[in-house]
Design an enzyme around this catalytic site. Structure first.
Site, short mmCIF file in Angstrom:
data_model
loop_
_atom_site.label_atom_id
_atom_site.label_comp_id
_atom_site.label_asym_id
_atom_site.label_seq_id
_atom_site.Cartn_x
_atom_site.Cartn_y
_atom_site.Cartn_z
N ALA A 64 40.38 38.53 39.84
CA ALA A 64 38.93 38.99 39.96
C ALA A 64 39.01 40.44 39.76
O ALA A 64 39.82 41.21 40.08
CB ALA A 64 38.44 38.65 41.46
N ARG A 65 37.54 41.00 39.31
CA ARG A 65 37.38 42.40 39.07
C ARG A 65 36.23 42.91 39.92
O ARG A 65 35.36 42.16 39.99
CB ARG A 65 37.21 42.41 37.64
CG ARG A 65 38.23 42.31 36.76
CD ARG A 65 37.90 42.75 35.24
NE ARG A 65 38.89 42.08 34.36
CZ ARG A 65 39.95 42.85 34.18
NH1 ARG A 65 40.22 44.15 34.58
NH2 ARG A 65 40.97 42.44 33.11
N GLY A 66 36.50 44.11 40.71
CA GLY A 66 35.43 44.69 41.34
C GLY A 66 34.93 45.98 40.78
O GLY A 66 35.71 46.56 39.76
N THR A 67 34.08 46.68 41.32
CA THR A 67 33.87 48.20 40.87
C THR A 67 34.73 49.04 41.25
O THR A 67 35.18 49.87 40.33
CB THR A 67 32.80 48.57 42.06
OG1 THR A 67 31.51 47.59 41.90
CG2 THR A 67 32.16 49.83 41.52
N PHE A 68 35.88 48.75 42.27
CA PHE A 68 36.79 49.75 42.51
C PHE A 68 38.31 49.34 42.39
O PHE A 68 39.11 49.95 42.91
CB PHE A 68 36.57 50.37 44.21
CG PHE A 68 35.31 51.09 44.14
CD1 PHE A 68 35.04 52.29 43.38
CD2 PHE A 68 34.26 50.71 45.11
CE1 PHE A 68 33.94 53.02 43.84
CE2 PHE A 68 33.21 51.12 45.24
CZ PHE A 68 32.78 52.34 44.67
N GLY A 69 38.23 48.21 41.95
CA GLY A 69 39.73 47.85 41.39
C GLY A 69 39.71 46.29 41.01
O GLY A 69 38.57 45.66 40.75
N THR A 70 40.98 45.53 40.90
CA THR A 70 41.05 44.31 40.50
C THR A 70 42.06 43.57 41.45
O THR A 70 42.77 44.35 42.21
CB THR A 70 41.69 44.26 39.03
OG1 THR A 70 43.01 45.06 39.21
CG2 THR A 70 40.77 44.91 38.16
N VAL A 71 41.87 42.09 41.57
CA VAL A 71 42.70 41.48 42.21
C VAL A 71 43.72 40.49 41.25
O VAL A 71 43.03 40.19 40.40
CB VAL A 71 42.05 40.36 42.92
CG1 VAL A 71 42.96 39.63 43.97
CG2 VAL A 71 41.00 41.51 44.29
N ASP A 98 30.81 42.85 57.04
CA ASP A 98 30.56 42.29 55.52
C ASP A 98 30.84 40.77 55.50
O ASP A 98 31.28 40.14 54.53
CB ASP A 98 31.17 42.89 54.56
CG ASP A 98 30.62 42.71 53.03
OD1 ASP A 98 29.36 42.33 52.98
OD2 ASP A 98 31.36 43.43 52.14
#
Length: 385
Positions: A89-96, A227
């Site tokens: 997965a990809r996010g705003t502040f990094g990746t998994v 959250d």
């Protein structure tokens, strides 16, 4: 460090800022040691029996070179044992990424501090603080419905990304959290896959119970997740729900006035959070109620409303998702109690668990599939209270 009357440790007395600063000092020390690594190795290998630089290096118990060894924190991993593979997965502040740590399948959350000029210094400081807080919270948790934390590293050499052309060294400023790998993916993705055919009532209650038990455990540890949403819940191979992503979680204050700020995700945020009022663990209970509706319906709350419309309607008009008429009254009652506008009227999560356990799932009651909904008013475009 004193406790409040209800036994909850005051967050202002724990001082998470000091904890973040303490972890920052550990990071700084680690980076300094890394820079001096070559010099340390030269100093230790030059020392030899008899004083000759060409002689065999001094050893202890026959085990290796004499030299300084950085003592790892209890949550720190050995980067040399970590192999980072494909992106999950990809996010705003990094990746998994998927990975392997010490022979075990893991998920690796990578954060780049952004020293290359892509982010401001203030943003970098904020990211580091979030990372330190996540690690500080997560590494102490142990429950079957909480994703198992394996370890983390705050800026270290030795990280490698496996590519088709071979291993690729990662920048030294990359930091990571290593957790157990859960092959079932996000609960949200599972619900999307079942959006048309829906879930059996037994599966609905099982998923809800897993989440409720996990949240009950967090609250027993004085942790407010802040959250709670299906995107932050993962599934293992047996479809057990495990809570993940503690990036905004924090120790609960005994005084709600010590916990303010709009933290969470639109659609799941409690009215008091949206309104900027003080809040406590009951904001998680509200979010659970929305998740429970989402698990039952396999749909998204408020899909046609903007941020400002949702904020205004939830706070001022008591907007909540429509509960389908085919939803069993016992489950609907749990939803309504959990998303009550008054936090004091919401149940504790350790009360929600037995409420769900008492629901009879043997007679059906699941959401009616889309192609069979003639007799069930399941959705409207405009949702009301």
């Amino acid at each position: 460090m004193k406790e409040g009357k209800d036994g909850f440790v005051r967050a202002d007395q724990i001082d998470l800022k000091s904890l973040d600063e303490q972890l920052e000092r550990h990071l700084s020390r680690a980076l300094t040691l890394e820079k001096n690594k070559k010099k340390d190795e030269e100093d230790t290998t030059a020392v030899a029996i008899g004083g000759s630089a060409s002689s065999s290096p001094v050893t202890l118990n026959g085990g290796g070179f004499v030299g300084k060894r950085k003592q790892r924190l209890e949550w720190e991993i050995d980067p040399s044992k970590l192999i980072i593979k494909t992106v999950l997965a990809r996010g705003t502040f990094g990746t998994v990424h998927r990975g392997i740590y010490d022979g075990q399948d893991v998920a690796v959350k990578l954060l780049d501090w952004g020293e290359e000029g892509h982010r401001s210094e203030a943003e970098i400081v904020s990211l580091r603080a979030d990372f330190a807080q996540e690690v500080a919270v997560w590494h102490k948790l142990d429950h079957p419905n909480v994703t198992k934390f394996i370890g983390a590293t705050m800026g270290a050499s030795g990280l490698q990304l496996q590519t088709e052309s071979g291993p690729l060294a990662m920048p030294n400023n990359i930091c990571c959290v290593v957790v157990e790998y859960l092959p079932g993916g996000a609960l949200k993705s599972y619900l999307i896959k079942n959006r048309r055919r829906k879930l059996t009532f037994k599966i609905v209650v099982q998923l809800a119970l897993d989440l409720a038990r996990g949240l009950s455990y967090l609250h027993s540890q004085k942790i407010v997740h802040r959250d709670v949403k299906t995107e932050n819940m993962l599934l293992d191979k047996t479809r057990t729900v495990k809570i993940a992503d503690f990036g905004v979680a924090r120790v609960e204050a005994s005084n709600p006035n010590d916990m303010t700020g709009e933290t969470g995700t639109l659609g799941y945020m409690a009215p008091e959070v949206l309104n900027g009022n003080p809040y406590n663990r009951k904001c998680d209970v509200y979010s659970f109620g929305i998740c429970l509706w989402e698990i039952y319906c396999c749909d998204m709350p408020y899909p046609d409303l903007t941020f400002s419309e949702v904020t205004s309607a939830v706070v001022r008009q008591n907007l909540r998702p429509d509960i389908p008429r085919c939803c069993p009254s016992a489950l609907a009652a749990v939803m309504k109690r959990c998303w009550d506008a008054n936090p004091d009227k919401r149940p504790e999560m350790d009360e929600v668990v037995p409420m769900l356990e008492s629901i009879d799932t043997t007679k059906g009651g699941g959401m009616i599939p889309n192609d069979q909904q003639q007799g069930c008013l399941c959705f409207r475009r405009k949702r009301g209270p």
